[in-house]
Design an enzyme around this catalytic site. Structure first.
Site, PDB file in Angstrom:
ATOM      1  N   ALA A   6      42.869  10.684 -33.537  1.00 25.56           N
ATOM      2  CA  ALA A   6      41.412  10.757 -33.644  1.00 25.56           C
ATOM      3  C   ALA A   6      40.908   9.677 -34.595  1.00 25.56           C
ATOM      4  CB  ALA A   6      40.985  12.139 -34.140  1.00 25.56           C
ATOM      5  N   CYS A   7      39.900   8.974 -34.145  1.00 32.45           N
ATOM      6  CA  CYS A   7      39.276   7.973 -35.011  1.00 32.45           C
ATOM      7  C   CYS A   7      37.773   8.026 -34.784  1.00 32.45           C
ATOM      8  CB  CYS A   7      39.855   6.585 -34.753  1.00 32.45           C
ATOM      9  SG  CYS A   7      39.443   5.893 -33.164  1.00 32.45           S
ATOM     10  N   ASP A   8      37.082   7.048 -35.299  1.00 32.00           N
ATOM     11  CA  ASP A   8      35.626   7.061 -35.235  1.00 32.00           C
ATOM     12  C   ASP A   8      35.125   6.939 -33.803  1.00 32.00           C
ATOM     13  OD1 ASP A   8      33.071   7.233 -36.317  1.00 32.00           O
ATOM     14  OD2 ASP A   8      32.918   5.071 -36.581  1.00 32.00           O
ATOM     15  N   LEU A  38      36.619  11.370 -33.024  1.00 36.58           N
ATOM     16  CA  LEU A  38      36.668  12.599 -33.805  1.00 36.58           C
ATOM     17  C   LEU A  38      35.600  13.598 -33.381  1.00 36.58           C
ATOM     18  CD1 LEU A  38      38.191  13.993 -36.084  1.00 36.58           C
ATOM     19  CD2 LEU A  38      36.586  12.957 -37.689  1.00 36.58           C
TER      20      LEU A  38
END
Length: 100
Positions: A6-8, A38
């Site tokens: 999960a990232c931006d 995310l």
């Protein structure tokens, strides 16, 4: 095993997903590895074994750990050096350690 990165926005981790899948295939590890933003984490939790946060999301670690505690899903932050060097093998190892 289902691993979520999960990232931006989910774009930079998509390259890492490919690297990790290649390592998993080489080692005969059955893994469903996905990169997601995310903000879409909650709707992608079904069947998830571990969540790894992109280094830029480190500030959310405690909040996400608390949110996923009831689901018994371990959460950790990907090491920034491993991420920057695109070390899919090291990040896959990290995910496997968390699941055990």
């Amino acid at each position: 095993m289902k691993i979520i990165l999960a990232c931006d926005a989910g774009m930079s981790t998509s390259i890492m997903v490919t690297k990790m899948k290649n390592v998993a295939d080489e080692k005969d590890i059955a893994a469903d590895i996905q990169a997601i933003p995310l903000k879409f984490l909650d709707e992608n939790l079904e069947g998830t074994d571990v969540v790894l946060l992109g280094p830029q999301m480190k500030y959310t670690l405690e909040k996400i750990q608390t949110r996923l505690a009831d689901h018994n899903i371990p959460v950790d932050v990907i090491d920034s050096l491993d991420y920057g060097m695109m070390r899919g093998d090291k990040i896959l190892e990290q995910a496997l350690r968390l699941v055990k």
